[in-house]
Design an enzyme around this catalytic site. Sequence first.
Site, PDB file in Angstrom:
ATOM      1  N   ASP A   1       0.813  -1.219   0.000  1.00 16.15           N
ATOM      2  CA  ASP A   1       0.000   0.000   0.000  1.00 16.15           C
ATOM      3  C   ASP A   1       0.843   1.265   0.000  1.00 16.15           C
ATOM      4  O   ASP A   1       0.312   2.363  -0.106  1.00 16.15           O
ATOM      5  CB  ASP A   1      -0.917   0.020   1.227  1.00 16.15           C
ATOM      6  CG  ASP A   1      -1.992  -1.058   1.175  1.00 16.15           C
ATOM      7  OD1 ASP A   1      -2.379  -1.452   0.062  1.00 16.15           O
ATOM      8  OD2 ASP A   1      -2.436  -1.500   2.250  1.00 16.15           O
TER       9      ASP A   1
ATOM     10  N   ASP B   1       1.415   1.295  10.231  1.00 20.14           N
ATOM     11  CA  ASP B   1       0.228   0.454  10.321  1.00 20.14           C
ATOM     12  C   ASP B   1       0.566  -0.814  11.093  1.00 20.14           C
ATOM     13  O   ASP B   1       1.529  -1.514  10.743  1.00 20.14           O
ATOM     14  CB  ASP B   1      -0.285   0.070   8.925  1.00 20.14           C
ATOM     15  CG  ASP B   1      -1.118   1.170   8.289  1.00 20.14           C
ATOM     16  OD1 ASP B   1      -1.123   2.295   8.824  1.00 20.14           O
ATOM     17  OD2 ASP B   1      -1.751   0.908   7.249  1.00 20.14           O
TER      18      ASP B   1
ATOM     19  N   ARG C   1      -5.969   9.901  12.406  1.00 21.28           N
ATOM     20  CA  ARG C   1      -5.341   8.644  12.799  1.00 21.28           C
ATOM     21  C   ARG C   1      -4.034   8.862  13.571  1.00 21.28           C
ATOM     22  O   ARG C   1      -2.970   8.504  13.126  1.00 21.28           O
ATOM     23  CB  ARG C   1      -5.084   7.737  11.592  1.00 21.28           C
ATOM     24  CG  ARG C   1      -6.337   7.321  10.850  1.00 21.28           C
ATOM     25  CD  ARG C   1      -6.031   6.271   9.795  1.00 21.28           C
ATOM     26  NE  ARG C   1      -7.254   5.807   9.135  1.00 21.28           N
ATOM     27  CZ  ARG C   1      -7.290   4.844   8.214  1.00 21.28           C
ATOM     28  NH1 ARG C   1      -6.167   4.241   7.861  1.00 21.28           N
ATOM     29  NH2 ARG C   1      -8.440   4.488   7.683  1.00 21.28           N
TER      30      ARG C   1
END
Length: 474
Positions: free
Chosen positions: A202, A230, A282
């Site tokens: 990603d 992540d 986030r």
Amino acid sequence: MLLPKFCILIFGLLSTLSLLVYASFNLTLPHQHPDPEAVVQELHRRVNVSLSRRQMLSTAQEKDQVSCLTGNPIDDCWRCEPDWASNRQRLADCGIGFGRNALGGKGGPIYVVTDSSDPDLDNPKPGTLRDAVSRPGPLWIIFSRNMLITLRGLLMVTSFKTIDGRGANVQITGGGCVSIENVTNVIVHNINIHHCVPANSDGDGLRIFGSANVWVDHCTLSNCARGLIDCTVGSTAITISNNYFFHHELVMLLGHSDDYVADNGMQVTVAFNRFGEGLSQRMPRCRRGYFHVVNNDYVGWELYAVGGSANPTINSQGNRYTAPSNENNKEVTMRIATDSKTWDSWNWRTEGDIMVNGAFFVPSGDGLNAQYAMASSLAPKSAGFIDQLTLNSGVLLANGGTGEVLSSPASTSGGGSSGGAVFSTSGGTNGDPTGSNGYYGMTFGSSASTTQCSYQTFIILSALIALIFVHFLY
């Protein structure tokens, strides 16, 4: 003959059933701490000890020591040692929070990266970072000089590795970038990760997938295609500390998806970080597990700072939240795609946080009830100490500054020596790569096993065993 076959069938069915229960309800993950509040309390104790020591030395007017000590327990553990470069592996003893037991390459030889190129993904060139992280066994990886490493694909880090950029300006960019997948005991320290793009990935800056005992410290991360960090798919025992994040939208994801129940066992400490300019959301975004967000500095956000879904426990303590000027985005928190009748039972707590420029945190759940009794018995340090605790967040440069500027370092060519140097642990000291005394090995005793055992591997192998039993039955 029927009885043995029947017993085999029962054994196979019970093995499969136990796996389904483990996967579906995930009562525990390997490396998950049984009492997260005890870990929270120990972190507070470590901070209190460091701050008290600094205050005591200040009173005694020992100026040299005071100028070094910040009250940050991680930095005070190693940075004040004048010969820290001769004792690099001491860093592995300085961890805090859920990832405090990450060994990295402690006890292993030193590998000196001498070549900043990345020519071959399948057969890494000796002397490159890719060659170092792919080798088996414990390895402490350092760099011979300043480097800009442009990756051609995901950099897959194996178990028991430390990537230690101290003493050099090391930047990683390009395809991938760093992937910590189905491994244990990894430390990433003092690396600038930026402008990562998709390459069979990603385009996350640093991806932690199905892994445990991971510590990311004093890194600077920005401008990647997806997330900066992540952590997903049953990862746990993780500390993210002393980092500097800036210029990015989706900063940090902790949890794979709302319906991935294995992440119930995810435990992450987010401490002493600076969430800087140009960030949207986030910081982190959490799912299911337990997340301790402590003594971080938030200079603003576009949508929200701390958010989540699927009933995560969020323990926010001693942070400074500075809201943006937009009157519609003053709230620190966001429950994502969930109505209030559902989230009002989620345990989201704020204690000792400072709210600046109209910021406000919406708590929910048990609050200060029994769940938090142990943590409350030793209160977090006030956010008034934030400037001190986050003073050196991000990459530490050899001249004592922090590496937030993305200019290419002086030595960025893909050339360099034809091979890296790997040194045994037969004695001596592993020197500073910026020095002139050469490199030497260092012996560090460690009784820890280097056997890798991931949650996914355990599930697959056990299921195969059950299927084999059934096959032989019929």
